[in-house]
Write an enzyme that holds these catalytic residues in place. Structure first.
Site, mmCIF file in Angstrom:
data_model
loop_
_atom_site.group_PDB
_atom_site.id
_atom_site.type_symbol
_atom_site.label_atom_id
_atom_site.label_comp_id
_atom_site.label_asym_id
_atom_site.label_seq_id
_atom_site.Cartn_x
_atom_site.Cartn_y
_atom_site.Cartn_z
ATOM 1 N N TRP A 9 24.935 7.447 -91.094
ATOM 2 C CA TRP A 9 26.140 6.608 -91.181
ATOM 3 C C TRP A 9 25.982 5.462 -92.174
ATOM 4 O O TRP A 9 26.961 4.781 -92.498
ATOM 5 C CB TRP A 9 26.471 6.012 -89.803
ATOM 6 C CG TRP A 9 27.081 6.981 -88.841
ATOM 7 C CD1 TRP A 9 27.324 8.321 -89.057
ATOM 8 C CD2 TRP A 9 27.531 6.701 -87.516
ATOM 9 N NE1 TRP A 9 27.895 8.874 -87.931
ATOM 10 C CE2 TRP A 9 28.035 7.913 -86.976
ATOM 11 C CE3 TRP A 9 27.559 5.557 -86.726
ATOM 12 C CZ2 TRP A 9 28.562 7.993 -85.686
ATOM 13 C CZ3 TRP A 9 28.081 5.640 -85.446
ATOM 14 C CH2 TRP A 9 28.582 6.846 -84.935
ATOM 15 N N GLU A 169 17.240 14.942 -101.603
ATOM 16 C CA GLU A 169 18.516 14.334 -101.964
ATOM 17 C C GLU A 169 18.460 13.854 -103.408
ATOM 18 O O GLU A 169 17.941 12.758 -103.685
ATOM 19 C CB GLU A 169 18.804 13.122 -101.060
ATOM 20 C CG GLU A 169 18.875 13.451 -99.585
ATOM 21 C CD GLU A 169 19.657 12.398 -98.810
ATOM 22 O OE1 GLU A 169 20.655 12.773 -98.184
ATOM 23 O OE2 GLU A 169 19.301 11.213 -98.859
ATOM 24 N N GLY A 175 26.800 10.376 -102.580
ATOM 25 C CA GLY A 175 28.040 9.598 -102.579
ATOM 26 C C GLY A 175 28.860 9.728 -103.843
ATOM 27 O O GLY A 175 29.779 8.947 -104.064
ATOM 28 N N GLY A 234 26.026 11.908 -95.503
ATOM 29 C CA GLY A 234 26.461 10.516 -95.483
ATOM 30 C C GLY A 234 27.957 10.424 -95.247
ATOM 31 O O GLY A 234 28.427 10.454 -94.109
ATOM 32 N N GLY A 235 28.728 10.345 -96.319
ATOM 33 C CA GLY A 235 30.178 10.141 -96.228
ATOM 34 C C GLY A 235 30.888 11.044 -95.229
ATOM 35 O O GLY A 235 31.690 10.579 -94.417
HETATM 36 P P1 PGA Z 1 26.491 11.489 -99.083
HETATM 37 O O1 PGA Z 1 25.127 10.752 -98.625
HETATM 38 O O2 PGA Z 1 26.648 12.694 -98.168
HETATM 39 O O3 PGA Z 1 27.550 10.470 -98.879
HETATM 40 O O4 PGA Z 1 26.305 11.902 -100.493
HETATM 41 C C1 PGA Z 1 23.977 11.473 -98.271
HETATM 42 C C2 PGA Z 1 22.841 10.546 -97.974
HETATM 43 O O5 PGA Z 1 22.751 9.492 -98.623
HETATM 44 O O6 PGA Z 1 22.025 10.809 -97.082
#
Ligand code: PGA
Length: 250
Positions: A9, A169, A175, A234-235
């Site tokens: 989150w 990642e 993001g 994340g998002g």
């Molecule tokens: P995202 O973030 O899905 O918003 O790209 C992933 C993360 O930072 O773990």
């Protein structure tokens, strides 16, 4: 292998959001138990909400609770730090370590990350170690070297697939809505498996998650890519529909 869908989150949400999210998640899962038969879920909220979620999730053993970071130190005069022991005291199952935002914004280096891994491992928290290259590093053909160094410098002896998962990642995909090509994801995940044979036992059970703009509409492609054991989200983890949609669509 059961895939792990982990929600990061970040610094989002509030008390009301947290309560509503968990109530809705529990309700959705209640009606769709098949999801729990295929996936493990992990929710990593900001620290203040860990306790609330722990209580709400007591009846859902496949939904685990994690923190987004922990201190490299055991206890004492470290204002603002949260120790791995405190996390385990609050019944956390897991902790994300080495997220690129911590590396970028707080200057965390591999040495510090290694210390955090030692602390988390000592408390039997499952470690989600994040690695990944920047766009410049990828364009310079250094992506694998960067990831190898992050792994070599941070991993400690005595880890196993039970105690750690790796999250690959690419920094440029976080993001941004940009997702790595599945052949690049496959190549990097295979590379990671090949490089941690020495440090991680039960390698065939190790989950390497992909993270970076994972959404319901790209989840199937990503999660069916060879060597992908789940996703760090994340998002799209900030809404129950999109978070569970990643599992449902896969
Ligand atoms: P995202 O973030 O899905 O918003 O790209 C992933 C993360 O930072 O773990």
């Amino acid at each position: 292998m059961r895939k792990l869908i982990a929600a990061n989150w970040k610094m989002n949400g509030n008390l009301e959001f947290t309560r509503a999210f968990i109530a809705r998640l529990a309700n959705e899962i209640e009606q769709d138990k098949e999801l729990l038969s295929r996936f493990d879920f992990l929710i990593c909220p900001p620290f203040p909400y860990l306790h609330i979620i722990r209580h709400a999730l007591l009846q859902w053993p496949h939904v685990a609770l994690g923190a987004q970071d922990c201190s490299a130190y055991e206890d004492g005069a470290r204002t603002g730090d949260i120790s791995a022991r405190m996390l385990s005291d609050c019944s956390c199952d897991a902790v994300i370590i080495g997220h690129s935002e911590r590396r970028m914004f707080y200057g965390e280096n591999d040495e510090l990350i290694r210390k955090k891994i030692i602390r988390a491992s000592g408390e039997r928290l499952k470690i989600i170690l994040c690695v990944g290259e920047t766009l410049e590093e990828r364009e310079a053909g250094k992506a694998q070297d960067v990831v190898k160094a992050q792994l070599d410098n941070a991993l400690i002896e005595g880890l196993s697939a039970e105690t750690i998962a790796i999250a690959y990642e690419p920094v440029w995909a976080i993001g941004t809505g940009k997702v790595a090509q599945t052949h690049d994801i496959e190549a990097m995940h295979a590379f990671i498996y090949g490089n941690i044979k020495e440090q991680v036992a039960d390698l065939e059970k190790l989950r390497i998650l992909y993270g970076g703009s994972v959404k319901p509409d790209n989840a199937k492609d990503i999660l069916s890519t060879p060597y992908v054991g789940g996703a760090l989200v994340g998002g799209a983890s900030l809404q129950v529909d999109s978070f569970l949609g990643i599992a449902r669509n896969s």
